[in-house]
Write an enzyme that holds these catalytic residues in place. Structure first.
Site, PDB file in Angstrom:
ATOM      1  N   CYS A  78       0.827  -1.212   0.000  1.00  0.00           N
ATOM      2  CA  CYS A  78       0.000   0.000   0.000  1.00  0.00           C
ATOM      3  C   CYS A  78       0.868   1.272   0.000  1.00  0.00           C
ATOM      4  CB  CYS A  78      -0.982  -0.060   1.164  1.00  0.00           C
ATOM      5  SG  CYS A  78      -2.432   0.933   0.836  1.00  0.00           S
ATOM      6  N   HIS A 175      -3.253  -5.202   1.823  1.00  0.00           N
ATOM      7  CA  HIS A 175      -2.549  -5.426   3.106  1.00  0.00           C
ATOM      8  C   HIS A 175      -2.483  -6.905   3.479  1.00  0.00           C
ATOM      9  CE1 HIS A 175      -2.155  -1.264   4.590  1.00  0.00           C
ATOM     10  NE2 HIS A 175      -3.198  -1.039   3.799  1.00  0.00           N
ATOM     11  N   GLU A 177      -0.656  -8.313   5.528  1.00  0.00           N
ATOM     12  CA  GLU A 177      -0.341  -8.470   6.960  1.00  0.00           C
ATOM     13  C   GLU A 177      -1.597  -8.426   7.830  1.00  0.00           C
ATOM     14  OE1 GLU A 177      -0.030  -5.928   5.130  1.00  0.00           O
ATOM     15  OE2 GLU A 177      -0.501  -4.080   6.223  1.00  0.00           O
TER      16      GLU A 177
END
Ligand code: GLN
Length: 192
Positions: A78, A175, A177
């Protein structure tokens, strides 16, 4: 193996947790000395202008640029993708310029237009559940950059790359994560 997460701003802690789940020695990186000890680097999501300005203040722009252009494996997510890119479609901001793409910031809209989608990713058998938060997309892509996943513009027909690879550089506009799926971080470890 030691992987760093650039810890100037943004969600570097979530990346460190994912990396530690994979058994990696994962550290916060704020200095060029720390950068030199790494086998790989993550540049997290957050606010790309803040990350860029802080990287300038911390004298990290040149060390990052030279480490990545001489082969340090890196995953930018991002804002991290924006920071790696050659340019944005908007006003100038500090960028590393190591990834040959032009990105459009907040391309899907504002915070309220954040969304999740299941993406087909080149080389993966099952789809990736991707979380997009004020995400960019890629508007222009260089000939040495491979598109691993794209998304069709909401309400439109054009499709835009949201996961790319250029040699040692991996970058997503979403994302990885923030989900339990560790495959994209595992790909970084493979590059390392
Ligand atoms: N919109 C942010 C930017 O332009 C990126 C958002 C994110 O990293 N989730 O920097």
């Amino acid at each position: 193996m030691r992987i760093g997460a650039l810890a100037l701003q943004g969600d570097f802690r979530e990346h460190l947790l994912t990396l530690r789940r994979l058994g990696v020695d994962a550290i916060e990186v704020r200095t060029s000395e720390e950068l030199e000890t790494l086998d790989g680097l993550v540049i997290p999501g957050g606010e790309s202008t803040a990350i860029g300005r802080l990287a300038r203040i911390y004298d990290l722009i040149d060390p990052l640029r030279s480490a990545i252009s001489t082969g340090l494996p890196v995953l930018g997510t991002c804002a991290g993708l924006i920071f790696l890119a050659a340019a944005t479609t908007g006003p100038e901001q500090p960028q590393l310029g190591v990834l040959d793409v032009v990105v459009e910031r907040n391309a899907f809209g504002r915070q309220v237009d954040s969304f999740e989608a299941d993406l087909d990713v080149a080389g993966f058998t099952d789809r990736v559940h991707a979380v997009f938060i004020r995400a960019p997309w890629i508007n222009k892509i260089g000939s040495t950059v491979e598109t691993l996943a794209s998304v069709v513009e909401p309400g439109g027909e054009e499709s835009h790359p949201v996961f790319v690879r250029q040699g040692n550089i991996l970058a997503t506009s979403f994302h990885p994560e923030l989900t339990e799926d560790t495959r994209i971080h595992e790909l970084l470890l493979e590059v390392c």
